[in-house]
Write an enzyme that holds these catalytic residues in place. Structure first.
Site, PDB file in Angstrom:
ATOM      1  N   GLU A 202      12.698  -1.395  14.674  1.00  0.00           N
ATOM      2  CA  GLU A 202      13.092  -1.983  13.385  1.00  0.00           C
ATOM      3  C   GLU A 202      14.430  -1.453  12.857  1.00  0.00           C
ATOM      4  O   GLU A 202      15.140  -2.151  12.144  1.00  0.00           O
ATOM      5  CB  GLU A 202      12.003  -1.777  12.336  1.00  0.00           C
ATOM      6  CG  GLU A 202      10.778  -2.654  12.535  1.00  0.00           C
ATOM      7  CD  GLU A 202       9.737  -2.029  13.433  1.00  0.00           C
ATOM      8  OE1 GLU A 202      10.033  -0.984  14.077  1.00  0.00           O
ATOM      9  OE2 GLU A 202       8.616  -2.565  13.508  1.00  0.00           O
TER      10      GLU A 202
ATOM     11  N   PHE B  53      -4.763   0.139   6.723  1.00  0.00           N
ATOM     12  CA  PHE B  53      -4.032   0.284   7.984  1.00  0.00           C
ATOM     13  C   PHE B  53      -2.598  -0.212   7.811  1.00  0.00           C
ATOM     14  O   PHE B  53      -2.374  -1.296   7.283  1.00  0.00           O
ATOM     15  CB  PHE B  53      -4.746  -0.507   9.089  1.00  0.00           C
ATOM     16  CG  PHE B  53      -4.028  -0.460  10.406  1.00  0.00           C
ATOM     17  CD1 PHE B  53      -3.898   0.743  11.101  1.00  0.00           C
ATOM     18  CD2 PHE B  53      -3.460  -1.598  10.950  1.00  0.00           C
ATOM     19  CE1 PHE B  53      -3.228   0.796  12.305  1.00  0.00           C
ATOM     20  CE2 PHE B  53      -2.784  -1.553  12.153  1.00  0.00           C
ATOM     21  CZ  PHE B  53      -2.662  -0.352  12.838  1.00  0.00           C
TER      22      PHE B  53
ATOM     23  N   LYS C  73       0.150  -9.688   2.666  1.00  0.00           N
ATOM     24  CA  LYS C  73      -0.328 -10.668   3.650  1.00  0.00           C
ATOM     25  C   LYS C  73      -1.113 -11.816   3.005  1.00  0.00           C
ATOM     26  O   LYS C  73      -0.968 -12.966   3.406  1.00  0.00           O
ATOM     27  CB  LYS C  73      -1.198  -9.962   4.703  1.00  0.00           C
ATOM     28  CG  LYS C  73      -1.530 -10.875   5.869  1.00  0.00           C
ATOM     29  CD  LYS C  73      -2.158 -10.131   7.034  1.00  0.00           C
ATOM     30  CE  LYS C  73      -2.392 -11.087   8.202  1.00  0.00           C
ATOM     31  NZ  LYS C  73      -2.985 -10.395   9.357  1.00  0.00           N
TER      32      LYS C  73
ATOM     33  N   MET D 179      31.341  16.230  17.672  1.00  0.00           N
ATOM     34  CA  MET D 179      31.764  16.626  16.329  1.00  0.00           C
ATOM     35  C   MET D 179      31.023  17.882  15.882  1.00  0.00           C
ATOM     36  O   MET D 179      31.598  18.749  15.226  1.00  0.00           O
ATOM     37  CB  MET D 179      31.537  15.476  15.342  1.00  0.00           C
ATOM     38  CG  MET D 179      32.197  15.688  13.996  1.00  0.00           C
ATOM     39  SD  MET D 179      33.995  15.914  14.128  1.00  0.00           S
ATOM     40  CE  MET D 179      34.576  14.234  13.881  1.00  0.00           C
TER      41      MET D 179
END
Lengths: 568, 129
Positions: free
Chosen positions: A50, A112, A162, A478
């Protein structure tokens, strides 16, 4: 006709003209994915994590003037997305994120894949919503797009439980939106514009300092016209590169921690500073006390009042859209009897020329070992300065910013504010989808690329012919550089041991891999890679392990206390 | 956060501290929140500030009388009584409430509940939209 909340969500995206939605399915968004499946107007790009969905939507938005759209599920879908959302927030990128949530009746029960999405994302979004009524989906998404794009842009999240996404209601998309408590400034006060013009025309040592706001407002045309009309030197921040053409003689390079000597000295010793869509952040002005020791008048144009006088006290604030304000400034200048006096600022230009003479970006090339700067210079030549360049975070990012001369806006795509390693590859996917025929290169390191390397799979699925320019120095460069300078050469955990064979890795994902070890092979390899128009080419450049980024203004130091390569 | 005369608006009073620069930044950051309609710095002009405090104290023997007297002096009232305790209600500025707590024997305090300040401008000064 009644539609489900999920169908309404997709219809809203269609109404907003969204071409792509970057996402990953899961339980709480199943209805929305079902609605996506039954249409083909909005194309879904399936990422492999994601975080990458958000970076890809981000790259899409940065390289266009459109809002990026991402879709993630509840719980881990959202928490994975948070790094991407924070990245977009820090750089003010317009984006709408749709997230699934557990059903309304289960919220708060540790269901859940439940997290408090609105709570978790609140500090890193421009605004967020939890939709509790199916009738409110359309108006909420309309508001989300409006908020994301207007004013100071930013990510806006819409959390849809949902059960809401499967309830039905009549669909009608609002044609307009107004939010009583949200009225971003457009035009500025004309009195302030007049005052600004007077200050600018009276300047003896002027400087124009332009940042990402110029890119976001699509105001590079106006900025360029203003800079040329005034005849002043112009510097860009890391986020502003491309806002003013880098090959122009009035451009003095990037400023800040790794900015050019002339840009930083000019910033420090100017008498009138015009800041345009920039926010004087710590990587730009370094030590504020040191910066404020020199007397100068500061004019600051920004859409966000909270950016003005936040770190550096400003004499003349102008709140407004950068493009509008620059248009007003130009009109005032054109109408003014007084004209810019090039004679008056000639000594200042002579001083800048002397600073330029330091040639602060010079590096020692080698026939034996590949210098990272050399790769970027060749990349610039081979792509004729016309590619879209994304980068990850670290030394390679600074070298890309320093040596690739961006003449156009929206060509340089990097995580400037948050400094998110793993940004470059997924961002490049979004850029390539937005510009299918353009050269898109991701400049990265062997550290950063491994933070989102799974996206090579997405690139295969959607046939994205990116060119990955990996500067492989077997160090977190770096970090190593700071350890060398400030921690007595103790390279704590900055060494990348047990690296994969990147050529084989690229091949395993179905792409072309190349390893380049000799300086003489750099240019031919780049030419070959960019010649492969249909293929992703992963280029593993084995570079000098000990090269450092110069110039450097150390943290806590002032802009004139710069370390040049020649000093060491 | 509480309702106002306008059903579409809520109002809250925030008490904070900082240099002028910090206060300016707080003001701007509050204004930046999408749902904030207006922000007013009450302390820029004449204003009134009131806070409600409920204190439950032990009130037995000799201190029972003393506690009643202190409550009267501070213009508070006792709103609940048991044989061992008083519950005292007091309103005023935060400073006044602090003074009351300083004035009584702290070891007698069983519980303190405060609302935080509510503020309003003096005279004609109002938060206009």
């Amino acid at each position: 006709m009644e539609l489900t909340g999920a169908e309404i969500t997709i219809r809203c995206l269609q109404e907003e003209g969204a071409e792509y939605v970057f996402g990953y399915p899961g339980g709480a968004v199943l209805h929305i994915y079902d609605a996506l499946f039954t249409q083909d107007q909005v194309k879904h790009i399936l990422v492999r994590h994601e975080q990458a969905a958000i970076h890809a939507a981000d790259g899409y938005a940065r390289s266009t003037d459109k809002v990026g759209v991402a879709l993630v599920t509840s719980g881990p879908g959202v928490t994975n997305a948070v790094t991407g959302i924070a990245t977009a927030y820090m750089d003010s990128i317009p984006m709408v994120i749709i997230s699934g949530q557990v059903p309304t009746y289960a919220i708060g029960e540790d269901a859940f894949q439940e997290v408090d999405t609105v709570g978790i994302t609140r500090p890193c979004v421009k605004h967020n919503f939890l939709v509790k009524d199916v009738k409110e989906i359309a108006s909420t998404i309309k508001k989300a797009f409006y908020l994301a794009k207007s004013g100071r842009p930013g990510p806006v999240l819409v959390d849809i439980p949902k059960d809401i996404s499967c309830q039905k209601t009549e669909f009608s998309y609002p044609t307009s939106v107004s939010i009583r408590s949200y009225n971003p400034a457009q035009h500025s006060d004309l009195g302030q514009i007049k005052n600004a013009v007077q200050l600018l025309l009276a300047a003896k040592r002027p400087m124009i300092y332009a940042g990402g706001g110029v890119i976001l407002a699509d105001a590079s045309k106006q900025l360029t016209e203003l800079v040329r009309l005034l005849g002043f030197p112009c510097t860009n921040t890391l986020m502003g590169l491309g806002g003013y053409p880098a090959t122009d003689k009035q451009f003095v390079g990037m400023l800040g921690m790794h900015g050019t000597y002339e840009a930083n000295m000019g910033m420090q010793y100017c008498d009138v500073l015009l800041a345009v869509g920039a926010r004087f952040d710590d990587r730009v002005v370094g030590n504020v006390k040191h910066f404020s020791q020199e007397k100068r008048k500061i004019i600051h144009i920004d859409i966000d009042p909270s950016s003005i006088s936040k770190r550096v006290k400003v004499d003349l604030p102008i709140v407004g859209d950068v493009a509008h304000v620059l248009n007003d400034l130009l009109a005032e200048l054109h109408g003014s009897k007084e004209k810019p006096d090039q004679q008056a600022i000639a000594p200042w230009w002579a001083q800048i020329k002397e600073w330029r003479g330091k040639n602060s970006l010079v590096y020692k090339n080698s026939d034996e070992i590949i210098k990272p700067q050399f790769v970027i210079e060749k990349l610039y030549e081979v792509t004729q300065g016309d590619a879209f360049i994304t980068s990850d975070v670290g030394q390679h990012q600074m070298w890309a910013a320093q040596y690739y001369k961006f003449d156009k806006p929206r060509r340089w795509i990097n995580s400037g504010g948050l400094g998110t390693m793993g940004f470059g590859l997924p961002a490049a996917m979004g850029v390539q989808l937005a510009h299918p025929d353009a050269h898109v290169a991701c400049v990265t390191g062997e550290g950063s690329i491994q933070m989102c390397i799974q996206e090579l799979s997405t690139c295969k699925q959607f046939q994205l012919p990116l060119k990955i320019i990996m500067l492989n120095n077997r160090y977190l460069g770096m970090v190593r550089q700071w350890q060398q300078f400030f921690h007595g050469n103790r390279y704590a955990e900055s060494y990348m041991d047990a690296l994969p064979d990147f050529v084989k890795l690229a091949e395993a994902y179905g792409h072309v891999g190349m390893r380049i070890e000799k300086p003489s092979d750099v240019e031919p390899a780049l030419k070959e890679a960019f010649g492969r128009k249909q293929q992703l080419v992963f280029m593993d450049f084995i570079t000098d392990q000990t090269e450092n980024v110069f110039p450097m203004v150390q943290g806590g130091k002032g802009l004139s206390e710069v370390i040049l390569a020649e000093d060491l | 956060m509480s309702p106002t005369e306008d059903a579409t608006l809520s109002r809250m009073t925030i008490v904070t501290s900082g240099s002028d620069e910090v206060i300016e930044q707080i003001y701007k950051q509050l204004n930046k929140l999408i749902e904030v309609v207006a922000v007013m710095d009450l302390s820029e002009g004449e204003h009134l500030e009131r806070e409600l405090m409920l204190v439950k104290v032990r009130a037995e023997g000799v201190v029972r009388e003393e506690m009643k007297r202190m409550t009267d002096i501070f213009r508070g009232c006792i709103i609940d009584v048991s044989d061992k305790t008083y519950t005292i209600q007091l309103t005023g500025t935060g400073h006044k409430l602090e003074s009351f707590l300083q004035a009584i024997d702290r070891s007698l305090i069983l519980e303190t509940v405060r609302t935080g300040a509510s503020g309003i401008g003096r005279g004609d000064r109002i938060l206009k939209l």
